[in-house]
Scaffold this motif. Structure first.
Motif, PDB file in Angstrom:
ATOM      1  N   THR A 103       1.048  -1.208  -0.020  1.00 46.36           N
ATOM      2  CA  THR A 103       0.033   0.099  -0.146  1.00 46.36           C
ATOM      3  C   THR A 103       0.907   1.298   0.103  1.00 46.36           C
ATOM      4  O   THR A 103       2.117   1.301   0.811  1.00 46.36           O
ATOM      5  N   ASP A 104       0.576   2.181  -0.997  1.00 48.45           N
ATOM      6  CA  ASP A 104       1.459   3.261  -1.091  1.00 48.45           C
ATOM      7  C   ASP A 104       0.882   4.457   0.046  1.00 48.45           C
ATOM      8  O   ASP A 104       0.182   4.117   0.531  1.00 48.45           O
ATOM      9  N   GLN A 105       1.653   5.657  -0.087  1.00 44.83           N
ATOM     10  CA  GLN A 105       1.279   6.556   0.766  1.00 44.83           C
ATOM     11  C   GLN A 105      -0.374   7.212   0.484  1.00 44.83           C
ATOM     12  O   GLN A 105      -0.667   7.952   1.202  1.00 44.83           O
ATOM     13  N   LEU A 106      -0.860   6.923  -0.780  1.00 43.65           N
ATOM     14  CA  LEU A 106      -2.023   7.470  -0.925  1.00 43.65           C
ATOM     15  C   LEU A 106      -3.115   6.359  -0.675  1.00 43.65           C
ATOM     16  O   LEU A 106      -4.245   6.728  -0.949  1.00 43.65           O
ATOM     17  N   GLY A 107      -2.711   5.251  -0.130  1.00 48.31           N
ATOM     18  CA  GLY A 107      -3.751   4.180   0.145  1.00 48.31           C
ATOM     19  C   GLY A 107      -4.090   3.231  -0.985  1.00 48.31           C
ATOM     20  O   GLY A 107      -4.806   2.444  -0.925  1.00 48.31           O
ATOM     21  N   ARG A 108      -2.985   3.242  -1.958  1.00 46.70           N
ATOM     22  CA  ARG A 108      -3.517   2.783  -3.330  1.00 46.70           C
ATOM     23  C   ARG A 108      -2.707   1.294  -3.207  1.00 46.70           C
ATOM     24  O   ARG A 108      -1.597   1.068  -2.558  1.00 46.70           O
ATOM     25  N   ARG A 109      -3.409   0.180  -3.603  1.00 47.48           N
ATOM     26  CA  ARG A 109      -2.767  -1.063  -3.372  1.00 47.48           C
ATOM     27  C   ARG A 109      -1.904  -1.135  -4.763  1.00 47.48           C
ATOM     28  O   ARG A 109      -2.417  -1.250  -5.851  1.00 47.48           O
ATOM     29  N   VAL A 110      -0.577  -1.700  -4.543  1.00 46.38           N
ATOM     30  CA  VAL A 110       0.208  -1.802  -5.652  1.00 46.38           C
ATOM     31  C   VAL A 110       0.926  -3.438  -5.646  1.00 46.38           C
ATOM     32  O   VAL A 110       1.634  -3.471  -4.805  1.00 46.38           O
ATOM     33  N   ALA A 111       0.724  -3.906  -6.755  1.00 42.50           N
ATOM     34  CA  ALA A 111       1.388  -5.319  -6.997  1.00 42.50           C
ATOM     35  C   ALA A 111       2.653  -5.074  -7.560  1.00 42.50           C
ATOM     36  O   ALA A 111       2.829  -4.540  -8.839  1.00 42.50           O
ATOM     37  N   GLN A 145      -0.395   0.531 -16.738  1.00 43.75           N
ATOM     38  CA  GLN A 145       0.609  -0.385 -17.443  1.00 43.75           C
ATOM     39  C   GLN A 145       1.777  -0.910 -16.550  1.00 43.75           C
ATOM     40  O   GLN A 145       2.166  -2.073 -16.886  1.00 43.75           O
ATOM     41  N   TYR A 146       1.892  -0.137 -15.517  1.00 44.67           N
ATOM     42  CA  TYR A 146       2.925  -0.652 -14.789  1.00 44.67           C
ATOM     43  C   TYR A 146       2.814  -0.275 -13.234  1.00 44.67           C
ATOM     44  O   TYR A 146       1.782   0.246 -12.776  1.00 44.67           O
ATOM     45  N   PRO A 147       3.480  -1.174 -12.090  1.00 44.41           N
ATOM     46  CA  PRO A 147       3.356  -0.923 -10.908  1.00 44.41           C
ATOM     47  C   PRO A 147       3.978   0.539 -10.659  1.00 44.41           C
ATOM     48  O   PRO A 147       4.799   0.969 -10.655  1.00 44.41           O
ATOM     49  N   VAL A 148       2.873   1.513  -9.931  1.00 42.01           N
ATOM     50  CA  VAL A 148       3.421   2.600  -9.566  1.00 42.01           C
ATOM     51  C   VAL A 148       3.080   3.015  -8.249  1.00 42.01           C
ATOM     52  O   VAL A 148       1.989   2.968  -7.605  1.00 42.01           O
ATOM     53  N   TRP A 149       4.145   3.301  -7.572  1.00 43.40           N
ATOM     54  CA  TRP A 149       4.052   3.505  -6.236  1.00 43.40           C
ATOM     55  C   TRP A 149       4.351   5.070  -5.713  1.00 43.40           C
ATOM     56  O   TRP A 149       5.294   5.636  -6.341  1.00 43.40           O
ATOM     57  N   LEU A 150       3.247   5.697  -4.849  1.00 44.51           N
ATOM     58  CA  LEU A 150       3.385   6.934  -4.810  1.00 44.51           C
ATOM     59  C   LEU A 150       3.546   7.454  -3.473  1.00 44.51           C
ATOM     60  O   LEU A 150       2.920   6.595  -2.389  1.00 44.51           O
ATOM     61  N   SER A 151       4.503   8.302  -3.309  1.00 45.79           N
ATOM     62  CA  SER A 151       4.542   8.836  -1.870  1.00 45.79           C
ATOM     63  C   SER A 151       3.632  10.169  -1.818  1.00 45.79           C
ATOM     64  O   SER A 151       3.380  10.936  -2.749  1.00 45.79           O
ATOM     65  N   ASP A 152       3.387  10.462  -0.429  1.00 47.46           N
ATOM     66  CA  ASP A 152       2.525  11.777  -0.254  1.00 47.46           C
ATOM     67  C   ASP A 152       3.134  12.188   1.209  1.00 47.46           C
ATOM     68  O   ASP A 152       2.742  11.929   2.263  1.00 47.46           O
ATOM     69  N   VAL A 153       4.044  13.105   1.036  1.00 51.85           N
ATOM     70  CA  VAL A 153       4.941  13.756   2.292  1.00 51.85           C
ATOM     71  C   VAL A 153       4.845  15.104   2.563  1.00 51.85           C
ATOM     72  O   VAL A 153       4.811  15.996   1.817  1.00 51.85           O
ATOM     73  N   ALA A 154       4.166  15.574   3.827  1.00 51.69           N
ATOM     74  CA  ALA A 154       3.912  16.800   4.211  1.00 51.69           C
ATOM     75  C   ALA A 154       4.657  16.948   5.477  1.00 51.69           C
ATOM     76  O   ALA A 154       4.658  18.191   5.991  1.00 51.69           O
ATOM     77  N   ILE A 163      10.688   6.743   3.383  1.00 52.58           N
ATOM     78  CA  ILE A 163      11.937   5.984   3.352  1.00 52.58           C
ATOM     79  C   ILE A 163      11.840   4.657   3.716  1.00 52.58           C
ATOM     80  O   ILE A 163      12.517   3.794   2.949  1.00 52.58           O
ATOM     81  N   LYS A 164      11.289   4.067   4.655  1.00 53.73           N
ATOM     82  CA  LYS A 164      11.418   2.993   5.343  1.00 53.73           C
ATOM     83  C   LYS A 164      10.572   2.064   4.037  1.00 53.73           C
ATOM     84  O   LYS A 164      10.696   0.982   4.070  1.00 53.73           O
ATOM     85  N   GLN A 165       9.300   2.517   3.650  1.00 56.11           N
ATOM     86  CA  GLN A 165       8.497   1.934   2.613  1.00 56.11           C
ATOM     87  C   GLN A 165       9.104   1.640   1.581  1.00 56.11           C
ATOM     88  O   GLN A 165       9.070   0.498   0.863  1.00 56.11           O
ATOM     89  N   VAL A 166      10.060   2.714   0.792  1.00 57.27           N
ATOM     90  CA  VAL A 166      10.712   2.508  -0.396  1.00 57.27           C
ATOM     91  C   VAL A 166      11.760   1.439   0.102  1.00 57.27           C
ATOM     92  O   VAL A 166      12.204   0.443  -0.920  1.00 57.27           O
ATOM     93  N   GLY A 167      12.502   1.570   0.890  1.00 57.73           N
ATOM     94  CA  GLY A 167      13.470   0.289   1.409  1.00 57.73           C
ATOM     95  C   GLY A 167      12.756  -1.110   1.435  1.00 57.73           C
ATOM     96  O   GLY A 167      13.264  -2.003   0.907  1.00 57.73           O
ATOM     97  N   PHE A 168      11.549  -1.091   2.141  1.00 58.79           N
ATOM     98  CA  PHE A 168      10.784  -2.245   2.145  1.00 58.79           C
ATOM     99  C   PHE A 168      10.511  -2.957   0.745  1.00 58.79           C
ATOM    100  O   PHE A 168      10.761  -4.129   0.365  1.00 58.79           O
ATOM    101  N   ILE A 169       9.996  -1.942  -0.116  1.00 55.59           N
ATOM    102  CA  ILE A 169       9.324  -2.524  -1.386  1.00 55.59           C
ATOM    103  C   ILE A 169      10.519  -2.813  -2.381  1.00 55.59           C
ATOM    104  O   ILE A 169      10.336  -3.572  -3.473  1.00 55.59           O
ATOM    105  N   THR A 170      11.811  -2.470  -2.013  1.00 58.87           N
ATOM    106  CA  THR A 170      13.017  -2.681  -3.012  1.00 58.87           C
ATOM    107  C   THR A 170      13.906  -3.680  -2.386  1.00 58.87           C
ATOM    108  O   THR A 170      14.968  -3.924  -3.196  1.00 58.87           O
ATOM    109  N   GLY A 171      13.682  -4.258  -1.249  1.00 57.89           N
ATOM    110  CA  GLY A 171      14.533  -5.185  -0.726  1.00 57.89           C
ATOM    111  C   GLY A 171      15.855  -4.546   0.380  1.00 57.89           C
ATOM    112  O   GLY A 171      16.689  -5.244   0.183  1.00 57.89           O
TER     113      GLY A 171
END
Length: 270
Positions: free
Chosen positions: A18-26, A111-120, A129-137
């Motif tokens: 789940t990205d920072q907009l609450g979207r589910r991304v495979a 067409q592609y898996p798109v993960w979005l951040s939302d940082v305020a 930072i932690k979520q990007v680390g998680f989804i990239t191994g």
């Protein structure tokens, strides 16, 4: 043009996040061909050791310098070259709600898996930072980085008497960073009170509004508008009693690994 830097020996397994907009991304995990649509997140990917897997970046991804040399430049943050992105054959695209444009993101997400951040604010940046680390191994490296950033900001001492400030990001017309922005959050952590905090995220302000607000400090950002020394005198005429100075916009608005250096910069600025 980016070379084929993917490791074909890596076995990828489906991972739904789940990205920072609450979207589910495979996402195929671990992703091997990453396109980054945001400069601060490009720098983060490289600092997480993922440089060889970054195959596409924007023309504004200036850190690290080799990013635009080894990866395909796929246009700007708000005008993607879809043909170049397709040629990158990405298995993960990383973007941001504010810095990218909805129509382009929707076209890519079809067409592609798109993960979005939302940082305020800073907590949102640490989660990113932690979520990007998680989804990239790279979870361990990212978690350590986030903890270090949190520790350095936690060590910022509270200002005895917060100074009123205006933070300008554009000229003709003047635009300020205000409530709900990452910049506003860092201003508060640096010991400043935003004089335009009640006007919305990026309000247009007139010379008369600046004069009436009478900030003790006027901070002129190096980006997106490249304020220079000649503009200091221009603002000094509007607010003669203010301390007008140029500041490094990356330290206030880049919410990735640049934050490792931001707390010290803010401490010195104060």
């Amino acid at each position: 043009m980016a070379s084929d830097q993917s490791d074909k020996s890596v076995v990828q397994t489906p991972l739904t996040v789940t990205d920072q907009l609450g979207r589910r991304v495979a996402v195929p995990f671990p992703p091997q061909r990453i396109v980054s649509l945001v400069p601060s997140q490009t720098e983060l990917l490289f600092d997480l050791g993922l440089g060889p897997r970054v195959v596409g970046v924007t023309k504004f991804c200036i850190h690290p310098p080799e990013a635009r040399q080894q990866a395909t430049v796929i246009g700007g943050t708000k005008n993607f070259d879809f043909a170049k992105i397709a040629a990158c054959q990405p298995d993960l695209i990383i973007g941001n709600k504010e810095e990218n444009y909805q129509e382009g993101i929707e076209q890519l997400a079809a067409q592609y898996p798109v993960w979005l951040s939302d940082v305020a604010d800073l907590p949102g940046a640490l989660r990113m930072i932690k979520q990007v680390g998680f989804i990239t191994g790279r979870a361990l490296v990212a978690d350590t980085m986030a903890a270090t950033v949190a520790e350095r900001f936690g060590a910022l001492s509270a200002a005895a008497a917060p100074e009123s400030a205006a933070y300008l990001i554009w000229r003709k017309p003047y635009l300020a960073a205000a409530t709900g922005t990452f910049i506003d959050d860092l201003l508060a952590r640096a010991g400043f009170t935003n004089v335009f905090g009640a006007l919305g995220r990026y309000p247009e302000v007139t010379s008369e509004q600046l004069a009436r607000a009478a900030p003790q400090r006027i901070l002129l950002s190096s980006e997106p508008y490249p304020f220079k020394e000649k503009h200091v005198a221009e603002l000094q005429k509007i607010c003669p009693l203010a301390h007008v100075q140029l500041v490094d916009g990356e330290m206030f608005s880049w919410y990735g690994s640049r934050l490792l250096h931001a707390a010290d910069y803010l401490s010195q600025l104060r």
